[in-house]
Design a protein around this motif. Structure first.
Motif, PDB file in Angstrom:
ATOM      1  N   GLU A   6       0.608  -1.236  -0.038  1.00  0.00           N
ATOM      2  CA  GLU A   6       0.259   0.005  -0.031  1.00  0.00           C
ATOM      3  C   GLU A   6       0.856   1.134   0.112  1.00  0.00           C
ATOM      4  OE1 GLU A   6      -1.872  -2.896   3.079  1.00  0.00           O
ATOM      5  OE2 GLU A   6       0.144  -2.067   2.497  1.00  0.00           O
ATOM      6  N   SER A   7       0.497   2.364  -0.474  1.00  0.00           N
ATOM      7  CA  SER A   7       0.943   3.734  -0.334  1.00  0.00           C
ATOM      8  C   SER A   7      -0.247   4.795  -0.498  1.00  0.00           C
ATOM      9  CB  SER A   7       2.060   3.765  -1.438  1.00  0.00           C
ATOM     10  OG  SER A   7       1.492   3.477  -2.638  1.00  0.00           O
ATOM     11  N   GLY A   8       0.233   5.860  -0.089  1.00  0.00           N
ATOM     12  CA  GLY A   8      -0.703   7.056  -0.468  1.00  0.00           C
ATOM     13  C   GLY A   8      -1.625   7.693   0.712  1.00  0.00           C
ATOM     14  N   GLY A   9      -1.244   7.169   2.036  1.00  0.00           N
ATOM     15  CA  GLY A   9      -1.855   7.706   3.283  1.00  0.00           C
ATOM     16  C   GLY A   9      -1.425   9.023   3.298  1.00  0.00           C
ATOM     17  N   GLY A  10      -1.841   9.522   4.361  1.00  0.00           N
ATOM     18  CA  GLY A  10      -1.527  11.009   4.605  1.00  0.00           C
ATOM     19  C   GLY A  10      -2.377  11.731   5.784  1.00  0.00           C
ATOM     20  N   PRO A  87     -13.597  12.895   9.821  1.00  0.00           N
ATOM     21  CA  PRO A  87     -12.577  12.351  11.001  1.00  0.00           C
ATOM     22  C   PRO A  87     -12.569  10.794  11.546  1.00  0.00           C
ATOM     23  CG  PRO A  87     -13.670  14.518  11.296  1.00  0.00           C
ATOM     24  CD  PRO A  87     -14.128  13.941  10.195  1.00  0.00           C
ATOM     25  N   GLU A  88     -13.987  10.430  11.663  1.00  0.00           N
ATOM     26  CA  GLU A  88     -14.164   8.938  11.505  1.00  0.00           C
ATOM     27  C   GLU A  88     -13.740   8.043  10.519  1.00  0.00           C
ATOM     28  OE1 GLU A  88     -16.595  11.344  11.655  1.00  0.00           O
ATOM     29  OE2 GLU A  88     -18.384  10.427  10.922  1.00  0.00           O
ATOM     30  N   ASP A  89     -12.843   8.613   9.563  1.00  0.00           N
ATOM     31  CA  ASP A  89     -12.364   7.869   8.511  1.00  0.00           C
ATOM     32  C   ASP A  89     -10.901   7.520   9.066  1.00  0.00           C
ATOM     33  OD1 ASP A  89     -14.040   9.472   5.952  1.00  0.00           O
ATOM     34  OD2 ASP A  89     -14.513   7.370   6.833  1.00  0.00           O
ATOM     35  N   THR A  90     -10.407   8.096   9.805  1.00  0.00           N
ATOM     36  CA  THR A  90      -9.120   8.194  10.425  1.00  0.00           C
ATOM     37  C   THR A  90      -8.803   6.695  10.844  1.00  0.00           C
ATOM     38  OG1 THR A  90      -8.798  10.402  10.923  1.00  0.00           O
ATOM     39  CG2 THR A  90      -7.183   8.808  12.402  1.00  0.00           C
ATOM     40  N   ALA A  91      -7.780   5.895  10.465  1.00  0.00           N
ATOM     41  CA  ALA A  91      -7.424   4.582  10.452  1.00  0.00           C
ATOM     42  C   ALA A  91      -6.246   3.997   9.824  1.00  0.00           C
ATOM     43  CB  ALA A  91      -8.786   3.799  10.384  1.00  0.00           C
ATOM     44  N   MET A  92      -5.662   2.926  10.109  1.00  0.00           N
ATOM     45  CA  MET A  92      -4.719   2.381   9.247  1.00  0.00           C
ATOM     46  C   MET A  92      -5.425   1.606   8.284  1.00  0.00           C
ATOM     47  SD  MET A  92      -1.368   2.092   8.906  1.00  0.00           S
ATOM     48  CE  MET A  92      -0.302   2.241  10.423  1.00  0.00           C
ATOM     49  N   TYR A  93      -4.886   1.841   7.065  1.00  0.00           N
ATOM     50  CA  TYR A  93      -5.966   1.075   5.811  1.00  0.00           C
ATOM     51  C   TYR A  93      -4.994   0.027   5.382  1.00  0.00           C
ATOM     52  CZ  TYR A  93      -9.566   4.486   5.904  1.00  0.00           C
ATOM     53  OH  TYR A  93     -10.798   5.242   6.186  1.00  0.00           O
ATOM     54  N   GLN A 116      -1.197   4.816   6.852  1.00  0.00           N
ATOM     55  CA  GLN A 116      -2.152   5.738   7.722  1.00  0.00           C
ATOM     56  C   GLN A 116      -2.938   6.737   6.983  1.00  0.00           C
ATOM     57  OE1 GLN A 116      -2.604   5.097  11.023  1.00  0.00           O
ATOM     58  NE2 GLN A 116      -3.928   6.915  11.211  1.00  0.00           N
ATOM     59  N   VAL A 117      -4.191   7.035   7.317  1.00  0.00           N
ATOM     60  CA  VAL A 117      -4.932   8.111   7.069  1.00  0.00           C
ATOM     61  C   VAL A 117      -5.488   8.831   8.193  1.00  0.00           C
ATOM     62  CG1 VAL A 117      -7.236   8.542   5.752  1.00  0.00           C
ATOM     63  CG2 VAL A 117      -5.535   6.968   4.773  1.00  0.00           C
ATOM     64  N   THR A 118      -5.247   9.857   8.278  1.00  0.00           N
ATOM     65  CA  THR A 118      -5.636  11.054   9.546  1.00  0.00           C
ATOM     66  C   THR A 118      -6.349  12.298   8.951  1.00  0.00           C
ATOM     67  OG1 THR A 118      -3.542  10.217  10.745  1.00  0.00           O
ATOM     68  CG2 THR A 118      -5.034  12.233  11.288  1.00  0.00           C
TER      69      THR A 118
END
Length: 121
Positions: A6-10, A87-93, A116-118
């Motif tokens: 995976e890639s692309g979180g932030g 904000p509730e989408d914040t998680a490790m994907y 990680q998506v924050t």
């Protein structure tokens, strides 16, 4: 290599967008069911979206209309386009893959390191 990458979180503000990428081997990409699950601290894994090996796509109710799975067949890459983030989408994907299409996304056999998506309010 079996595990997807995976890639692309932030980090983004609420209402923003991100696109996650999942690279896999040609064999995995072309024959396995693939999808995304997420896990926030102290919470259970939650299936987010998947594309099964029969071509069907499924989304969790919490992301319907906001998240979309897309594919790049030339590069064996699965994307998760996320819009109107909350904000509730914040998680490790995590990107996951499995040769079967009858098990929950969160239980797929192969999965990567996560990204990680924050989302801040």
């Amino acid at each position: 290599q079996i595990q997807p990458r995976e890639s692309g979180g932030g980090s983004v503000q609420a209402g923003g967008s991100l696109r996650l990428s999942c690279a896999a081997s040609r064999a995995i990409y072309s024959t396995f069911s693939m999808g995304w699950f997420r896990q926030a601290p102290g919470k259970e894994r939650e299936g987010v979206a998947r594309r099964d090996n029969d071509g069907s796509t499924i989304y969790a109710d919490s992301v319907k209309g906001r998240f979309t799975i897309a594919r790049d067949n030339a590069n064996n890459t699965l994307y998760l386009q996320m819009t109107s983030l909350k904000p509730e989408d914040t998680a490790m994907y995590y990107c996951a893959a499995d040769p079967r299409n009858d098990i929950p996304t969160r239980s797929m056999q192969y999965w990567g390191q996560g990204t990680q998506v924050t989302v801040s309010s």
